[in-house]
Enzyme design. Sequence first.
Site, PDB file in Angstrom:
ATOM      1  N   LEU A  61       0.801  -1.223   0.000  1.00  0.00           N
ATOM      2  CA  LEU A  61       0.000   0.000   0.000  1.00  0.00           C
ATOM      3  C   LEU A  61       0.836   1.276   0.000  1.00  0.00           C
ATOM      4  O   LEU A  61       0.307   2.362   0.243  1.00  0.00           O
ATOM      5  CB  LEU A  61      -0.961  -0.003   1.181  1.00  0.00           C
ATOM      6  N   CYS A  62       2.123   1.161  -0.270  1.00  0.00           N
ATOM      7  CA  CYS A  62       2.972   2.350  -0.378  1.00  0.00           C
ATOM      8  C   CYS A  62       2.836   2.969  -1.770  1.00  0.00           C
ATOM      9  O   CYS A  62       2.766   2.253  -2.769  1.00  0.00           O
ATOM     10  CB  CYS A  62       4.443   1.991  -0.124  1.00  0.00           C
ATOM     11  N   HIS A  63       2.843   4.300  -1.817  1.00  0.00           N
ATOM     12  CA  HIS A  63       2.755   4.994  -3.094  1.00  0.00           C
ATOM     13  C   HIS A  63       4.135   5.078  -3.750  1.00  0.00           C
ATOM     14  O   HIS A  63       5.137   5.268  -3.055  1.00  0.00           O
ATOM     15  CB  HIS A  63       2.226   6.421  -2.894  1.00  0.00           C
ATOM     16  N   MET A 115       8.632   4.980   5.114  1.00  0.00           N
ATOM     17  CA  MET A 115       8.762   3.557   4.797  1.00  0.00           C
ATOM     18  C   MET A 115       9.959   3.295   3.904  1.00  0.00           C
ATOM     19  O   MET A 115      10.601   2.239   4.003  1.00  0.00           O
ATOM     20  CB  MET A 115       7.482   3.037   4.145  1.00  0.00           C
ATOM     21  N   GLU A 116      10.271   4.235   3.025  1.00  0.00           N
ATOM     22  CA  GLU A 116      11.456   4.080   2.175  1.00  0.00           C
ATOM     23  C   GLU A 116      12.720   4.045   3.019  1.00  0.00           C
ATOM     24  O   GLU A 116      13.629   3.235   2.774  1.00  0.00           O
ATOM     25  CB  GLU A 116      11.515   5.212   1.160  1.00  0.00           C
ATOM     26  N   ASP A 167      23.724 -11.340   5.747  1.00  0.00           N
ATOM     27  CA  ASP A 167      24.019 -12.388   4.768  1.00  0.00           C
ATOM     28  C   ASP A 167      25.516 -12.515   4.522  1.00  0.00           C
ATOM     29  O   ASP A 167      26.040 -13.634   4.379  1.00  0.00           O
ATOM     30  CB  ASP A 167      23.292 -12.078   3.466  1.00  0.00           C
TER      31      ASP A 167
END
Length: 307
Positions: free
Chosen positions: A61-63, A97-98, A112
């Site tokens: 739901l992120c633009h 969010m980015e 990793d």
Amino acid sequence: MKNVGMKAETYRTAVASAILYAPPHCIELLRQGNTEKGDALKTARIAGILAAKRTDELIPLCHPLPIYRADVDYELHEQHVEIIATVETIGPTGVEMEALTAASLAGLTLYDMLKPHCEPEDLCLDQCKLQQKKGGKSHFSRVLAQPMPASVIVLSDTVAAGKKPDTAGQNILEILAEANFQQVQYQVIPDSPEQLLALIEQQKNQYPLILTVGGTGLGPKDLTVETLAPLLEREIPGLMEASRSFGQKRTPYAALSRGVAGYIENSLVMTLPGSRQGAQESLLAVLPALVHVFDVQKNIPHAGGYQ
């Protein structure tokens, strides 16, 4: 997805961080850039930047946003590395969010590349959190700190005659209420320069903000601008420039609005289009600027400026 189509674009930044706990010898491998898979810090930085640019593909739901800056930095300590991600954009919604995605994926990449050098329980990615955000409603408020009165004057022959409902003016009242304008005077009058002049004369020192709705177009009875422009003692052309720019991204007809804004004695007067969409877009485009003016100046003309 949340509709952000009616939100003004602003400069936005976000900073997020995460911590990767690792044994001291692994931290030393990071310093040397000498893990089995290569330079882990450089690789993780690229992974974090790519993650910031593709967050809308990873989180449903992120633009999608234009990313003007994405970077990942590190602070190396004895038994952990702090990952700091910074993201910047100019857009209608923020980049928190980015930044969080960038910090997370950079941390996972380090995990990793270090796991061949230690036991699994020796590595722990922890404390991914937002450190800072700027821009949008958190930085440019759309709500007055203290309630303030205002006046809305709708100019329309058909609405005044009861031939159609007033959707534009009612929408403006809703926006003002959400912005903490209270005791809002609302009046509907015909397209009459004489009645408009009489109301402005009556209200000009009574209401800090006076909004007219209608009469800014090219019709023969669209005379709001001609009526009020000569009265403006201190024009604020940027308000209507911002409104037209905002509107033109949504409809090319916004370029036809001739609205003006400025002070008539102690009242800030702004002329909005008569259509519901046009009035809404014009006010939403400049609402943070209006809130700033009234929160700072308290009815005294203010030179402006921001931090």
